[in-house]
Write a protein that holds these residues in place. Structure first.
Motif, PDB file in Angstrom:
ATOM      1  N   THR A  28     -63.461  24.232  75.395  1.00  0.00           N
ATOM      2  CA  THR A  28     -62.645  25.416  75.113  1.00  0.00           C
ATOM      3  C   THR A  28     -63.445  26.702  75.267  1.00  0.00           C
ATOM      4  O   THR A  28     -63.014  27.752  74.810  1.00  0.00           O
ATOM      5  CB  THR A  28     -62.078  25.334  73.684  1.00  0.00           C
ATOM      6  N   ARG A 469     -55.070  23.796  67.897  1.00  0.00           N
ATOM      7  CA  ARG A 469     -55.309  24.814  68.920  1.00  0.00           C
ATOM      8  C   ARG A 469     -54.111  25.757  69.026  1.00  0.00           C
ATOM      9  O   ARG A 469     -52.973  25.300  69.243  1.00  0.00           O
ATOM     10  CB  ARG A 469     -55.572  24.152  70.275  1.00  0.00           C
ATOM     11  N   HIS A 485     -59.193  28.964  68.113  1.00  0.00           N
ATOM     12  CA  HIS A 485     -58.686  28.076  67.057  1.00  0.00           C
ATOM     13  C   HIS A 485     -59.443  28.320  65.743  1.00  0.00           C
ATOM     14  O   HIS A 485     -60.585  28.769  65.733  1.00  0.00           O
ATOM     15  CB  HIS A 485     -58.774  26.608  67.476  1.00  0.00           C
TER      16      HIS A 485
END
Length: 592
Positions: A28, A469, A485
């Motif tokens: 991410t 998320r 997140h």
């Protein structure tokens, strides 16, 4: 991750690095944060060391579990790097040579060298991935590399304790009392397999079996209070014990306020009450020390009683061996208790299956041996929610008559597909952790971690990690769209003495309250308040793994080792935020 890289500050330096490494592993990492992490690794030797340590640990575990020494194993890690990268990480390219030649010349020692070098090269490759994006791995043909001279040092894990609780039967209020020296400030409940430090334990009723590290075993019969002094010495303040001391533990000492019993390789009972103390020898002999006389040998079949006053002497008394439960009898009592608790859990489980809030429920109570699917036990039954067991093996659960699943190897997992959209979530499981030797130790993780999908895992620090998320992937490698997140990270609950114990873990993601609450054995570990812009109101699961994370997309793809190193017995997922009382009830009805 945030698209705007933060400037490290002294206070948040380590946290920021951990955050970037975490996002890198989860895939991410935004482009901005990728650049920030690259810059940090270029300029900070300590950051490079931490990056290398974590990557080497992960890859070494993967290698160890998936390959055996031999020439073929080297081919999986054909070194592919360049000299500039080697210089960056402090390696010495001039000392390298092809793996093939190494294998032709030597065998085992060379294999160890090559394996370590391969691990380092793989670490380097991971940095290249970071530098050039995950899909642009450097492809130069290269040679092996030497271990760096300043090899990362690791601290050997340590533990402590002088005894272990091995049985609790009908035990009521079995606790570790606060210590006078302040080492332990609160009453703690005793648990089977818990390591005991020096201090006092109390028991209102029932039995507790304590095994000292010297080898002596004591069955404590409540009401009783005993002080553990060392691995070879205890003080009885009140109550009854039966001590079994094998030759290896000869010399084990139990004191009262005015008497000392020195075991000479035997089995004896000791009762301390308001009237005084009574010693009964069932086997072998003991040496009795009092304040007024020389030590006295007491042989098997003899019982002596001493009044409470200092002046009172030792007097013969009747033998009553049945009043002192031995280890064999306690085992019989324990088996009876285990069966009763298993029956109680079964009744609770049958009721739970009908809870309309359940999304999926894996009781793991049906015969699993030989089967490679995990039955979903919700009522009405939805067979589409059955899981596929991959690698994981069937093992004994909380009770000898119940099954559980063991996850040991990197590929072990249970694959599930849970369609639908939800709001609040509660996940609860009984887990037996062997060790937290992975960077991330998976409990339940969705595959791709898209918007609304949860991840529930334990870090190697012993902290429980839960997140949902809130963002979506950007197009064509662009940064993700949406806020970063929010990670609800519990305090560390883990210490090595918990290894092998069945623990109940639960997490409640409450959309209405905007909180994430972690539980351990029915007690709240932490409550996190989720910022409004990071709160996800619609949650999803989809394809997911129990005890692991994701599946490789390419045949030769390497994946991070995140399997749970331990066993799981029962997993429930609710589309609701369960109350603390409901979590506590699950523990009370399911504890072994």
């Amino acid at each position: 991750m945030n698209d705007q890289p933060n400037q490290p500050s002294e206070a948040g330096d380590e946290f920021r690095l951990d955050e970037l490494l975490l996002a890198f592993e989860e895939g991410t990492l935004s482009e901005a944060d990728r650049q920030a992490l690259n810059e940090r690794l270029r300029t900070d030797p300590a950051a490079r060391t931490e990056f290398a340590r974590l990557q080497m640990l992960s890859i070494a575990l993967q290698e160890e579990s998936g390959r055996s020494p031999g020439p073929s194993s080297s081919s999986a890690f054909t070194p592919q790097t360049d000299s500039s990268l080697d210089q960056s990480v402090g390696l010495n390219p001039s000392a390298t040579e092809p793996f093939s030649r190494i294998w032709n010349d030597r065998s085992v020692l060379r294999w160890a060298f090559a394996a370590a070098a391969a691990v380092l090269v793989a670490v380097s490759v991971r940095w290249v991935q970071l530098e050039t994006r995950a899909t642009q791995v450097a492809t130069q043909s290269g040679a092996g590399v030497n271990l760096p001279a300043d090899r990362v040092a690791t601290e050997e894990p340590t533990s402590s304790g002088i005894a272990v609780v091995t049985q609790l039967v009908d035990a009521n209020e079995a606790v570790l009392l606060p210590s006078h020296n302040g080492a332990n400030t609160i009453r703690k409940s005793l648990a089977v397999n818990a390591a005991l430090q020096p201090g006092s334990i109390a028991l209102d009723s029932g039995w507790a079996q304590i095994e000292f590290l010297s080898g002596a075993t004591v069955v404590l019969h409540g009401p009783a209070e005993m002080e553990l002094v060392s691995s070879a010495e205890a003080i009885m303040h009140r109550g009854r014990i039966r001590a079994e001391v094998p030759p290896a533990a000869r010399g084990f000492v139990v004191r009262t306020n005015d008497m000392k019993v020195v075991d000479l390789g035997t089995e004896f009972g000791l009762e301390v009450s308001d009237e005084g103390a009574n010693v009964q020898v069932f086997d072998g002999e003991v040496e009795l020390h009092t304040q007024s006389k020389q030590p006295q040998l007491v042989q098997a079949g003899n019982s002596l009683r001493k009044g409470k006053s200092v002046e009172s002497g030792l007097q013969p008394s009747d033998m009553t061996p049945d009043r002192f439960v031995d280890a064999a009898k306690l085992q019989q009592l324990a088996e009876t208790q285990q069966l009763a608790r298993y029956r109680r859990w079964q009744q609770h489980s049958e009721s739970l299956r009908n809870d309309p809030r359940l999304i999926a429920y894996f009781a793991m109570d049906t015969p699993l041996r030989g089967e490679r699917f995990l039955k979903n036990d919700t009522v009405p039954r939805e067979s589409d929610l059955d899981g596929a067991i991959v690698g994981a093996t069937v093992t004994e659960g909380r009770w000898a008559t119940k099954s559980a699943l063991q996850f040991k190897r990197p590929g072990d997992r249970v694959r599930v597909n849970v369609p639908g959209e939800f709001g609040s979530l509660t996940m609860a499981t009984w887990v037996r952790i062997d060790s937290l030797d992975r960077w991330y130790n998976s409990l339940f993780l969705t595959d791709s971690y898209q918007r609304g999908e949860p991840h529930w895992q334990i870090l190697d620090t012993g902290q429980i990690h839960f997140s949902v998320r809130p963002s979506t992937d950007g197009a064509d490698g662009e940064p993700s769209v949406g806020p970063p997140h929010y990670i609800a990270l519990s305090p560390s609950f883990w210490n090595p003495s918990l290894s092998g114990q069945w623990l109940h873990l639960a997490v409640v993601y409450d959309v209405d309250a905007a909180t994430t609450t972690h539980y351990l054995n029915g007690d709240v570990l932490s409550v996190d308040h989720i910022p409004a812009h990071q709160l996800v109101r619609t949650t999803r699961i989809g394809m997911a793994s129990i005890g692991n994370w994701s599946t490789p997309l390419e045949p030769d793809e390497h994946y991070a080792i995140r399997n749970l190193n331990g066993s799981m017995d029962e997993l429930a997922i609710f589309a609701a935020a369960l109350s603390p009382t409901e979590i506590k009830e699950m523990v009370e009805h399911g504890k072994p």
